[in-house]
Design a protein around this motif. Structure first.
Motif, mmCIF file in Angstrom:
data_model
loop_
_atom_site.group_PDB
_atom_site.id
_atom_site.type_symbol
_atom_site.label_atom_id
_atom_site.label_comp_id
_atom_site.label_asym_id
_atom_site.label_seq_id
_atom_site.Cartn_x
_atom_site.Cartn_y
_atom_site.Cartn_z
ATOM 1 N N GLY A 546 0.819 -1.204 0.000
ATOM 2 C CA GLY A 546 0.000 0.000 0.000
ATOM 3 C C GLY A 546 0.855 1.256 0.000
ATOM 4 O O GLY A 546 0.425 2.330 0.458
ATOM 5 N N ASP A 547 2.073 1.137 -0.519
ATOM 6 C CA ASP A 547 3.020 2.258 -0.572
ATOM 7 C C ASP A 547 2.769 3.049 -1.856
ATOM 8 O O ASP A 547 3.372 2.780 -2.905
ATOM 9 C CB ASP A 547 4.449 1.718 -0.530
ATOM 10 N N ILE A 548 1.869 4.028 -1.767
ATOM 11 C CA ILE A 548 1.479 4.799 -2.955
ATOM 12 C C ILE A 548 2.642 5.614 -3.486
ATOM 13 O O ILE A 548 2.861 5.689 -4.711
ATOM 14 C CB ILE A 548 0.288 5.720 -2.618
ATOM 15 N N HIS A 549 3.409 6.224 -2.593
ATOM 16 C CA HIS A 549 4.513 7.095 -3.029
ATOM 17 C C HIS A 549 5.506 6.337 -3.914
ATOM 18 O O HIS A 549 5.823 6.770 -5.027
ATOM 19 C CB HIS A 549 5.230 7.660 -1.801
ATOM 20 N N ASN A 550 5.974 5.191 -3.432
ATOM 21 C CA ASN A 550 6.963 4.441 -4.211
ATOM 22 C C ASN A 550 6.352 3.765 -5.431
ATOM 23 O O ASN A 550 7.024 3.591 -6.447
ATOM 24 C CB ASN A 550 7.650 3.409 -3.315
ATOM 25 N N SER A 551 5.078 3.393 -5.353
ATOM 26 C CA SER A 551 4.417 2.826 -6.531
ATOM 27 C C SER A 551 4.312 3.857 -7.639
ATOM 28 O O SER A 551 4.594 3.568 -8.813
ATOM 29 C CB SER A 551 3.022 2.316 -6.151
ATOM 30 N N GLU A 552 3.932 5.081 -7.279
ATOM 31 C CA GLU A 552 3.863 6.169 -8.265
ATOM 32 C C GLU A 552 5.251 6.490 -8.813
ATOM 33 O O GLU A 552 5.420 6.776 -10.003
ATOM 34 C CB GLU A 552 3.229 7.411 -7.646
ATOM 35 N N LYS A 553 6.237 6.415 -7.949
ATOM 36 C CA LYS A 553 7.613 6.694 -8.379
ATOM 37 C C LYS A 553 8.072 5.671 -9.416
ATOM 38 O O LYS A 553 8.655 6.029 -10.454
ATOM 39 C CB LYS A 553 8.540 6.669 -7.159
ATOM 40 N N LEU A 554 7.785 4.393 -9.155
ATOM 41 C CA LEU A 554 8.150 3.349 -10.124
ATOM 42 C C LEU A 554 7.372 3.524 -11.420
ATOM 43 O O LEU A 554 7.915 3.329 -12.521
ATOM 44 C CB LEU A 554 7.876 1.971 -9.535
ATOM 45 N N PHE A 555 6.102 3.879 -11.304
ATOM 46 C CA PHE A 555 5.277 4.113 -12.484
ATOM 47 C C PHE A 555 5.890 5.218 -13.348
ATOM 48 O O PHE A 555 5.986 5.092 -14.580
ATOM 49 C CB PHE A 555 3.869 4.518 -12.046
ATOM 50 N N HIS A 556 6.339 6.295 -12.705
ATOM 51 C CA HIS A 556 6.955 7.413 -13.432
ATOM 52 C C HIS A 556 8.278 6.995 -14.071
ATOM 53 O O HIS A 556 8.560 7.344 -15.226
ATOM 54 C CB HIS A 556 7.183 8.576 -12.463
ATOM 55 N N ARG A 557 9.087 6.225 -13.343
ATOM 56 C CA ARG A 557 10.371 5.794 -13.892
ATOM 57 C C ARG A 557 10.187 4.857 -15.083
ATOM 58 O O ARG A 557 10.980 4.864 -16.037
ATOM 59 C CB ARG A 557 11.200 5.119 -12.797
ATOM 60 N N MET A 558 9.140 4.058 -15.055
ATOM 61 C CA MET A 558 8.857 3.189 -16.193
ATOM 62 C C MET A 558 8.508 4.018 -17.428
ATOM 63 O O MET A 558 8.918 3.692 -18.542
ATOM 64 C CB MET A 558 7.719 2.238 -15.855
ATOM 65 N N ARG A 559 7.765 5.076 -17.231
ATOM 66 C CA ARG A 559 7.429 5.958 -18.357
ATOM 67 C C ARG A 559 8.687 6.614 -18.911
ATOM 68 O O ARG A 559 8.846 6.745 -20.129
ATOM 69 C CB ARG A 559 6.421 7.023 -17.926
ATOM 70 N N GLN A 560 9.571 7.012 -18.028
ATOM 71 C CA GLN A 560 10.834 7.612 -18.478
ATOM 72 C C GLN A 560 11.658 6.614 -19.287
ATOM 73 O O GLN A 560 12.364 7.004 -20.221
ATOM 74 C CB GLN A 560 11.645 8.097 -17.265
ATOM 75 N N ALA A 561 11.560 5.337 -18.930
ATOM 76 C CA ALA A 561 12.308 4.288 -19.638
ATOM 77 C C ALA A 561 11.649 3.894 -20.957
ATOM 78 O O ALA A 561 12.224 3.134 -21.737
ATOM 79 C CB ALA A 561 12.457 3.060 -18.747
ATOM 80 N N GLY A 562 10.430 4.399 -21.199
ATOM 81 C CA GLY A 562 9.754 4.103 -22.464
ATOM 82 C C GLY A 562 8.632 3.092 -22.350
ATOM 83 O O GLY A 562 8.014 2.737 -23.353
ATOM 84 N N TYR A 563 8.364 2.608 -21.142
ATOM 85 C CA TYR A 563 7.268 1.657 -20.953
ATOM 86 C C TYR A 563 5.990 2.435 -20.657
ATOM 87 O O TYR A 563 5.668 2.728 -19.502
ATOM 88 C CB TYR A 563 7.586 0.685 -19.815
#
Length: 622
Positions: A546-563
């Protein structure tokens, strides 16, 4: 249901119209969909007399399909399942046959800044047939089978000169070659180029191609331009490849050029671009081949299985005969959906066409029989694969090792390995490591790896990654760390497969933050991005907490990587909000922006985090 827009004049206009329209019966049950689907098929498809209707066999069982359109809504109704090698190679980049150990390991595959362990090393390896024959023909050979045998027995002096040159000095080595008046025939160039490709030395291959054109040492034809295009796609990306096409003379911008671009779109899992390229081919009235259709099938198998129908519909309409690889994809899709009877029907269709299942297809069948609990049927297929003399049928060994391990038959794995042990092939080493790992026989897996390292001297990172995955599956953190240090000591460049195994190793050990740290460092290395699964395994751990902060962070990093625009990303992120018991604002709009539309399961998730959701209690309180 979604349906393919009717072509006004199908005999004249061969373009795929990716526009779709919505019919009022969108929510009919599967049985109703099937009835409507048959009506669509009868309206648009004229079944060829030359071969049975594969589309009819494909839908004769309970595989639910409710849409027939090549629109770019990847994942719109996916099950949420994603391939572990989401950004791995397609069959375009897999060797046609297991090479001899000398050929495969002769050169360091990381020499040009490429990471060799971006190769397949997971579940999808069984289904991914090579299309390298198609691209190897770019070098001017007339028959792939003849070429393969010739390149194994022929050593290229030009290739040796290119390999011996420092990384950025290939042009100087070629200038010297020219000054010395050595052979620079098309045949010599072809063998050198093919050997560079087989060893993933794409940087040197591109330098060779550029030098040949600059020095006017070769009269370029379409296949030469396509070869350059493929190398640019691999090294510099799709956008640079598209720019290059504009420099190719109009007379050479044919089917080979565009199918090469299409195949690289599939390698990149770029659904939207792949569909654009395919429709461009239709606009240009280029031939629709089984190769191009297979590329779409492979992509839809990964990202949107329901669109497979559209490709089969087109193949029948255009009278494109399915190839062996077409059947292989469809058989695997049926098996993955647990539709064993449908899988068997496709095999029968294939046999009716006079095409017998090859060993990889038999391996796929056996694995799906195992997963479906049909052990006796799996054993029958394995017996057929072995034949009368397994020593004379060595090509089956790597597959037998894998399936017997799935069955938990350690004695059979040992028996097959004993056949290989006197002179193992490269792929047999890898299969044995994986098989012993599945059987939890870690010492045996390590023994095979150590023998491989001793026999082949310098191993590509892929080999280490496979053993690392064994350690990960058994939560052997310290052994994993030691193996990575061993890689460093041996001068092996660490890349995406190694990162993936290392990230999963720490996650399995409960050290999620350490796994996240490794992934962050890997992402900051600009040469090659981490695999989709590497991000997801960390994100899903944060989601469970239930860690929203880190989940959103990973989501953003995936977008930066092109996913971008992956269904599974949104599912995991929504689950983080659910587990945190927190509302999610604007989530549907975020999905819509990425052209993602919720299926039933995701819609239920979204309802649980809707900040404005009305309930019986909220109505009372209001």
């Amino acid at each position: 249901m979604w349906a393919l827009r009717r072509v006004t004049n199908p005999l004249k206009d061969r373009r795929i119209n990716i526009g779709v329209f919505y019919a009022a019966s969108a929510r009919l049950q599967i049985s109703s969909n099937y009835i409507e689907e048959k009506a669509v098929i009868s309206e648009y498809v004229q079944t060829s007399d030359k071969h049975p209707s594969l589309l009819r066999f494909y839908h004769s069982s309970n595989f639910p399909v409710g849409r027939c359109g090549l629109s770019s809504q990847a994942g719109a109704e996916n099950s949420g399942e994603e391939n572990d090698l989401e950004d791995g190679f397609s069959e375009l980049e897999t060797p046609a046959n297991a090479e001899t150990k000398e050929n495969y390991i002769a050169q360091d595959e990381t020499e040009d800044g490429l990471v060799s362990d971006r190769e397949l090393a997971g579940e999808e390896e069984d289904v991914q047939e090579t299309a390298s024959n198609e691209l190897e023909l770019l070098e001017g050979e007339s028959d792939p089978s003849d070429k393969r045998s010739s390149t194994r027995s022929t050593t290229s002096e030009l290739f040796k000169a290119i390999v011996s040159a420092p990384g950025l000095s290939v042009h100087k080595a070629l200038d010297k070659w020219l000054e010395e008046g050595k052979d620079l025939s098309r045949a010599e160039i072809s063998v050198a180029m093919l050997n560079l490709r087989k060893r993933r030395m794409y940087g040197r291959a591109l330098q060779l191609s550029e030098w040949l054109e600059a020095k006017k040492q070769l009269d370029f034809v379409e296949r030469d331009y396509a070869s350059r295009l493929d190398l640019i796609s691999k090294l510099r990306g799709l956008q640079k490849a598209e720019y290059y096409i504009q420099t190719v003379p109009n007379s050479f911008r044919g089917e080979v050029i565009y199918r090469t671009l299409l195949a690289n779109c599939v390698v990149a899992n770029n659904l939207k671009k792949a569909e654009e390229v395919f429709n461009k081919m239709k606009d240009l009235e280029l031939p629709i081949t089984s190769f191009a259709c297979n590329q779409l099938l492979l992509l839809y198998k990964r990202l949107d299985k329901k669109k497979i129908t559209d490709v089969l519909l087109l193949m029948e309409k255009e009278n494109v005969k399915p190839s062996l690889f077409t059947y292989r994809i469809l058989i695997d899709v049926k098996g993955l959906s647990n539709d064993i009877s449908g899988m068997d029907q496709i095999v029968e269709t294939m046999k009716a066409e006079g095409i017998e299942p090859d060993i990889p297809i038999q391996s796929i069948l056996a694995k799906h029989y195992v997963s479906g609990g049909l052990v006796e049927k799996a054993l029958e297929v394995l017996k057929e694969m072995e034949g009368d003399n397994i020593k004379e049928n060595r090509g089956a060994c790597q597959f037998l090792l894998s399936v017997y391990a799935e069955l938990g038959k350690a004695d059979e794995v040992e028996r097959i390995w004993n056949v290989c042990e006197s002179n193992p092939r490269f792929e047999e080493y890898l299969a044995a490591i994986q098989a012993w790992g599945k059987l939890s026989k870690i010492e045996e897996a390590e023994a095979v790896f150590d023998r491989m390292l001793k026999a082949l001297r310098k191993l590509p990172a892929k080999c280490y990654a496979i053993l690392l995955k064994v350690y990960s599956n058994h939560k052997m953190l310290q052994k994993g760390k030691d193996l990575v240090r061993r890689m460093e000591d041996n001068g092996v460049q660490i890349g995406p497969l190694t990162w993936d195994a290392l990230v999963k190793l720490y996650v399995e050990a409960g050290e999620v933050e350490k796994a996240d740290s490794i992934l962050l460092k890997a992402s900051q290395q600009n040469q090659v991005k981490p695999l989709f699964s590497s991000f997801m395994v960390v994100m899903e751990q944060y989601s469970k907490r239930g860690d929203i902060h880190n989940s959103e962070k990973l989501f953003h990093r995936m977008r930066q990587a092109g996913y971008v625009g992956r269904f599974r990303q949104f599912q995991s992120l929504v689950q983080a909000y659910i587990n945190a018991k927190a509302p999610a604002y604007g989530f549907r709009e975020r999905m819509k922006a990425d052209n993602i539309f919720p299926n039933k399961a995701l819609a239920a998730q979204l309802a649980r985090v809707d900040a404005f959701r009305k309930t019986a209690v909220s109505d009372l309180l209001d």
